[in-house]
Structure formats: structure tokens, C-alpha cells
Design a protein around this motif. Structure first.
Motif, PDB file in Angstrom:
ATOM      1  N   GLY A  55      61.523  77.820   8.698  1.00  0.00           N
ATOM      2  CA  GLY A  55      62.121  78.130   9.993  1.00  0.00           C
ATOM      3  C   GLY A  55      62.237  76.937  10.912  1.00  0.00           C
ATOM      4  N   ASP A  56      61.507  76.998  12.025  1.00  0.00           N
ATOM      5  CA  ASP A  56      61.553  75.908  13.012  1.00  0.00           C
ATOM      6  C   ASP A  56      60.514  74.837  12.687  1.00  0.00           C
ATOM      7  OD1 ASP A  56      59.348  77.388  13.567  1.00  0.00           O
ATOM      8  OD2 ASP A  56      59.729  77.624  15.711  1.00  0.00           O
ATOM      9  N   TYR A  57      60.283  74.621  11.389  1.00  0.00           N
ATOM     10  CA  TYR A  57      59.379  73.574  10.902  1.00  0.00           C
ATOM     11  C   TYR A  57      57.941  73.779  11.369  1.00  0.00           C
ATOM     12  CZ  TYR A  57      63.569  71.250   9.315  1.00  0.00           C
ATOM     13  OH  TYR A  57      64.745  70.955   8.676  1.00  0.00           O
ATOM     14  N   ARG A  58      57.489  75.026  11.308  1.00  0.00           N
ATOM     15  CA  ARG A  58      56.084  75.287  11.601  1.00  0.00           C
ATOM     16  C   ARG A  58      55.241  74.690  10.479  1.00  0.00           C
ATOM     17  NH1 ARG A  58      52.755  80.958  12.519  1.00  0.00           N
ATOM     18  NH2 ARG A  58      51.150  80.043  13.848  1.00  0.00           N
ATOM     19  N   THR A  59      54.276  73.899  10.832  1.00  0.00           N
ATOM     20  CA  THR A  59      53.551  73.115   9.830  1.00  0.00           C
ATOM     21  C   THR A  59      52.653  73.959   8.928  1.00  0.00           C
ATOM     22  OG1 THR A  59      51.802  72.616  11.441  1.00  0.00           O
ATOM     23  CG2 THR A  59      53.616  71.035  11.243  1.00  0.00           C
ATOM     24  N   PHE A  60      52.361  75.201   9.297  1.00  0.00           N
ATOM     25  CA  PHE A  60      51.590  76.069   8.410  1.00  0.00           C
ATOM     26  C   PHE A  60      52.341  76.320   7.101  1.00  0.00           C
ATOM     27  CE2 PHE A  60      48.883  78.411  11.841  1.00  0.00           C
ATOM     28  CZ  PHE A  60      48.213  77.230  12.073  1.00  0.00           C
ATOM     29  N   PHE A  61      53.650  76.087   7.102  1.00  0.00           N
ATOM     30  CA  PHE A  61      54.465  76.294   5.907  1.00  0.00           C
ATOM     31  C   PHE A  61      54.688  74.995   5.134  1.00  0.00           C
ATOM     32  CE2 PHE A  61      55.433  79.846   8.653  1.00  0.00           C
ATOM     33  CZ  PHE A  61      55.518  80.923   7.790  1.00  0.00           C
ATOM     34  N   LYS A  62      54.051  73.918   5.555  1.00  0.00           N
ATOM     35  CA  LYS A  62      54.163  72.663   4.819  1.00  0.00           C
ATOM     36  C   LYS A  62      53.130  72.658   3.708  1.00  0.00           C
ATOM     37  CE  LYS A  62      54.307  67.646   5.128  1.00  0.00           C
ATOM     38  NZ  LYS A  62      54.189  66.438   5.981  1.00  0.00           N
ATOM     39  N   LEU A  63      53.609  72.694   2.457  1.00  0.00           N
ATOM     40  CA  LEU A  63      52.743  72.810   1.297  1.00  0.00           C
ATOM     41  C   LEU A  63      53.117  71.737   0.273  1.00  0.00           C
ATOM     42  CD1 LEU A  63      53.156  76.670   0.856  1.00  0.00           C
ATOM     43  CD2 LEU A  63      51.261  75.515   1.997  1.00  0.00           C
ATOM     44  N   THR A  64      52.248  71.555  -0.700  1.00  0.00           N
ATOM     45  CA  THR A  64      52.529  70.689  -1.844  1.00  0.00           C
ATOM     46  C   THR A  64      52.289  71.483  -3.122  1.00  0.00           C
ATOM     47  OG1 THR A  64      51.832  68.701  -0.638  1.00  0.00           O
ATOM     48  CG2 THR A  64      51.955  68.540  -3.024  1.00  0.00           C
ATOM     49  N   PRO A  65      53.335  71.704  -3.945  1.00  0.00           N
ATOM     50  CA  PRO A  65      54.738  71.342  -3.760  1.00  0.00           C
ATOM     51  C   PRO A  65      55.326  72.084  -2.558  1.00  0.00           C
ATOM     52  CG  PRO A  65      54.295  72.053  -6.027  1.00  0.00           C
ATOM     53  CD  PRO A  65      53.113  72.417  -5.215  1.00  0.00           C
ATOM     54  N   SER A 180      37.341  81.818   7.449  1.00  0.00           N
ATOM     55  CA  SER A 180      37.450  80.392   7.173  1.00  0.00           C
ATOM     56  C   SER A 180      37.404  79.575   8.465  1.00  0.00           C
ATOM     57  CB  SER A 180      38.763  80.094   6.440  1.00  0.00           C
ATOM     58  OG  SER A 180      38.940  78.698   6.273  1.00  0.00           O
ATOM     59  N   LYS A 181      36.762  78.428   8.401  1.00  0.00           N
ATOM     60  CA  LYS A 181      36.755  77.531   9.564  1.00  0.00           C
ATOM     61  C   LYS A 181      38.154  77.032   9.869  1.00  0.00           C
ATOM     62  CE  LYS A 181      31.992  75.884   9.015  1.00  0.00           C
ATOM     63  NZ  LYS A 181      31.122  74.695   8.776  1.00  0.00           N
ATOM     64  N   SER A 182      38.984  76.891   8.841  1.00  0.00           N
ATOM     65  CA  SER A 182      40.379  76.502   9.035  1.00  0.00           C
ATOM     66  C   SER A 182      41.232  77.755   9.182  1.00  0.00           C
ATOM     67  CB  SER A 182      40.870  75.670   7.851  1.00  0.00           C
ATOM     68  OG  SER A 182      40.131  74.477   7.734  1.00  0.00           O
ATOM     69  N   LYS A 183      42.256  77.673   9.990  1.00  0.00           N
ATOM     70  CA  LYS A 183      43.076  78.843  10.299  1.00  0.00           C
ATOM     71  C   LYS A 183      44.541  78.634   9.909  1.00  0.00           C
ATOM     72  CE  LYS A 183      39.358  80.377  12.441  1.00  0.00           C
ATOM     73  NZ  LYS A 183      38.495  81.400  11.815  1.00  0.00           N
ATOM     74  N   ASN A 184      44.813  77.624   9.089  1.00  0.00           N
ATOM     75  CA  ASN A 184      46.201  77.275   8.796  1.00  0.00           C
ATOM     76  C   ASN A 184      46.769  78.146   7.666  1.00  0.00           C
ATOM     77  OD1 ASN A 184      44.191  75.556   7.368  1.00  0.00           O
ATOM     78  ND2 ASN A 184      45.970  74.809   6.243  1.00  0.00           N
ATOM     79  N   THR A 185      47.225  79.335   8.030  1.00  0.00           N
ATOM     80  CA  THR A 185      47.818  80.248   7.070  1.00  0.00           C
ATOM     81  C   THR A 185      49.283  80.519   7.405  1.00  0.00           C
ATOM     82  OG1 THR A 185      47.829  82.515   6.211  1.00  0.00           O
ATOM     83  CG2 THR A 185      46.869  82.181   8.394  1.00  0.00           C
ATOM     84  N   PRO A 186      50.172  80.478   6.419  1.00  0.00           N
ATOM     85  CA  PRO A 186      51.577  80.806   6.690  1.00  0.00           C
ATOM     86  C   PRO A 186      51.801  82.292   6.931  1.00  0.00           C
ATOM     87  CG  PRO A 186      51.252  80.382   4.355  1.00  0.00           C
ATOM     88  CD  PRO A 186      49.968  80.026   5.031  1.00  0.00           C
ATOM     89  N   TYR A 187      50.786  83.107   6.693  1.00  0.00           N
ATOM     90  CA  TYR A 187      50.935  84.550   6.909  1.00  0.00           C
ATOM     91  C   TYR A 187      50.476  84.990   8.295  1.00  0.00           C
ATOM     92  CZ  TYR A 187      51.358  84.276   1.849  1.00  0.00           C
ATOM     93  OH  TYR A 187      51.749  83.931   0.577  1.00  0.00           O
ATOM     94  N   ASP A 188      50.200  84.060   9.176  1.00  0.00           N
ATOM     95  CA  ASP A 188      49.767  84.417  10.530  1.00  0.00           C
ATOM     96  C   ASP A 188      50.807  85.313  11.194  1.00  0.00           C
ATOM     97  OD1 ASP A 188      48.247  84.381  12.895  1.00  0.00           O
ATOM     98  OD2 ASP A 188      49.461  82.736  13.695  1.00  0.00           O
ATOM     99  N   GLY A 189      50.369  86.468  11.659  1.00  0.00           N
ATOM    100  CA  GLY A 189      51.264  87.415  12.308  1.00  0.00           C
ATOM    101  C   GLY A 189      52.028  88.316  11.362  1.00  0.00           C
ATOM    102  N   ALA A 190      51.883  88.124  10.060  1.00  0.00           N
ATOM    103  CA  ALA A 190      52.633  88.921   9.089  1.00  0.00           C
ATOM    104  C   ALA A 190      51.989  90.287   8.894  1.00  0.00           C
ATOM    105  CB  ALA A 190      52.704  88.195   7.752  1.00  0.00           C
ATOM    106  N   LEU A 191      52.817  91.297   8.665  1.00  0.00           N
ATOM    107  CA  LEU A 191      52.331  92.633   8.332  1.00  0.00           C
ATOM    108  C   LEU A 191      52.087  92.680   6.823  1.00  0.00           C
ATOM    109  CD1 LEU A 191      51.696  95.471   9.379  1.00  0.00           C
ATOM    110  CD2 LEU A 191      54.062  96.103   8.888  1.00  0.00           C
ATOM    111  N   LEU A 192      50.833  92.889   6.446  1.00  0.00           N
ATOM    112  CA  LEU A 192      50.431  92.887   5.038  1.00  0.00           C
ATOM    113  C   LEU A 192      49.837  94.230   4.662  1.00  0.00           C
ATOM    114  CD1 LEU A 192      48.696  89.386   4.983  1.00  0.00           C
ATOM    115  CD2 LEU A 192      51.000  89.910   4.152  1.00  0.00           C
TER     116      LEU A 192
END
Length: 210
Positions: A55-65, A180-192
Motif C-alpha cells: 500500500g502506502d509503503y508501511r514498513t511492517f510489510f517489508k519482508l525478505t523475500p 512479543s516484545k516486538s510488535k511489527n506485524t503486517p496483520y495489525d488491525g486485520a480481522l482474523l
């Protein structure tokens, strides 16, 4: 292609950690059909997200690969369904807040994945792309077999490592409620869908109410 050629030359036992493109699948299929000791894995992020989710380059979606096209995503989902890809992993790569709070190009790649693995994987079940036995094989049975572990099965005498979950329980993920101490998830706000009700290790309950 290069690595499969090396496998064919040497007969080495190889696991390909992240297969995320349709382009990689023919070489993998060739190696397996020729009887080489090859397995492959893919992360839950690449099975449930695509490049448009950035989307708007949210870094939570920056992954390798990096996240791939929808065509690639569908191809690897089908490869997992048929068993061409053997393992589904969390790709748990936590990053601190400062490493992610940067412009997209400068931010560290990675996302937490342990707590979201089950509900994210159940997206594929609810979409009709994979049934629960296929998810079980990819998440538990096949990894245990590849690593030579007496795990991933309910047979008599095996370690009682169990997860009890409700596959239909809905919730909206709030990253600030994660353990987790880290909160960097691409599913933040997603309905699961999919709540863990209890876990056992070696027959001893370590999570959930007794």
C-alpha cells in the motif's frame, strides 16, 4: 535453477527455505520427480499477502523475500496444497520499533510471526484454498519428518505436543496486545479467525485454562 543443478550433480540433501515465486516451482518439481532429497518451505506472509498489501509503503510489510504478485501467491498456495512445497513457516523475524519507524527503503525487513501463524494460516482454510489436514502436514508433520523429530503426530508413544483451537473464533488483531516484545506485524488491525484455547508440551499444559 543453480541450486537444483548442484543437487543433481552432488546428490546433496537440501531444504529450500523460502519459495515465493511461480518461476521457482518447475525446478523444484524436476528435482523431486528425479528422486532427489529436496524439500521446500514458504512463509505464511507470502501465502496470505501480496505486493499490493504494501500500500502506502508501511514498513511492517517489508519482508525478505519481498511480497510477490497475486499470481505468485496463488501458485505457491497451490504448490503447498499439492505437496510440492512441504513446509509452512512463521518467518518470525522481530524488529525493534526504531528499525521499522524509517522510510521504506531504509527500514529493516522482517515481521513477527509466532503469535499470528495459526490465524493467518487459517485464512487459507476459510478461503477454501487448503483443508485442515493439509495445514497440519505443512505446519507440524512435514517439519518434524524433515528434522528427524519424534513429533508432529498423534500416534501412541509420540510426545503429547498439542494445540487446541477454535478455527472459527473471530477477532481483530491489535499488535499492542501481543506477547512479543516486538510488535511489527503486517496483520495489525486485520480481522482474523482462529483462537488458541490451550497448548500442551510433553503432555503438560502450558497455556490456557486447566
Amino acid at each position: 535453477d543453480r541450486d537444483v543443478a548442484l543437487v543433481e550433480m552432488t546428490g546433496a540433501r537440501v531444504h529450500f527455505d523460502q519459495i515465493t515465486t511461480a518461476r521457482a516451482l518447475p525446478a523444484l518439481e524436476r528435482a523431486k520427480s528425479n528422486g532427489f532429497d529436496v524439500t521446500a518451505g514458504v512463509s505464511v506472509h507470502h501465502l496470505t499477502l501480496n505486493e499490493l498489501d504494501v500500500g502506502d509503503y508501511r514498513t511492517f510489510f517489508k519482508l525478505t523475500p519481498p511480497l510477490r504478485s497475486e499470481e505468485d501467491r496463488l501458485s505457491v498456495v497451490e504448490a503447498l496444497r499439492t505437496g510440492l512445497i512441504d513446509l509452512l513457516c512463521s518467518m518470525h523475524t522481530p524488529q525493534d520499533e526504531e528499525s521499522k519507524r524509517l522510510p521504506f527503503e531504509e527500514a529493516a525487513p522482517g515481521a513477527v510471526g509466532l503469535e499470528t501463524l495459526l490465524p493467518a494460516a487459517l485464512r487459507l482454510y476459510h478461503a477454501g484454498a487448503l483443508d485442515l489436514p493439509a495445514l497440519f502436514r505443512a505446519l507440524a508433520l512435514n517439519p518434524a519428518r524433515r528434522l528427524g523429530l519424534e513429533a508432529g503426530t498423534l500416534r501412541a508413544g509420540a510426545p503429547a505436543d498439542l494445540v487446541l483451537f477454535d478455527p472459527d473464533a473471530p477477532f481483530r488483531l491489535d499488535r499492542w496486545t501481543m506477547q512479543s516484545k516486538s510488535k511489527n506485524t503486517p496483520y495489525d488491525g486485520a480481522l482474523l479467525q482462529g483462537r488458541v484455547l490451550g497448548t500442551w508440551v510433553g503432555g503438560r499444559r502450558i497455556h490456557g485454562e486447566a
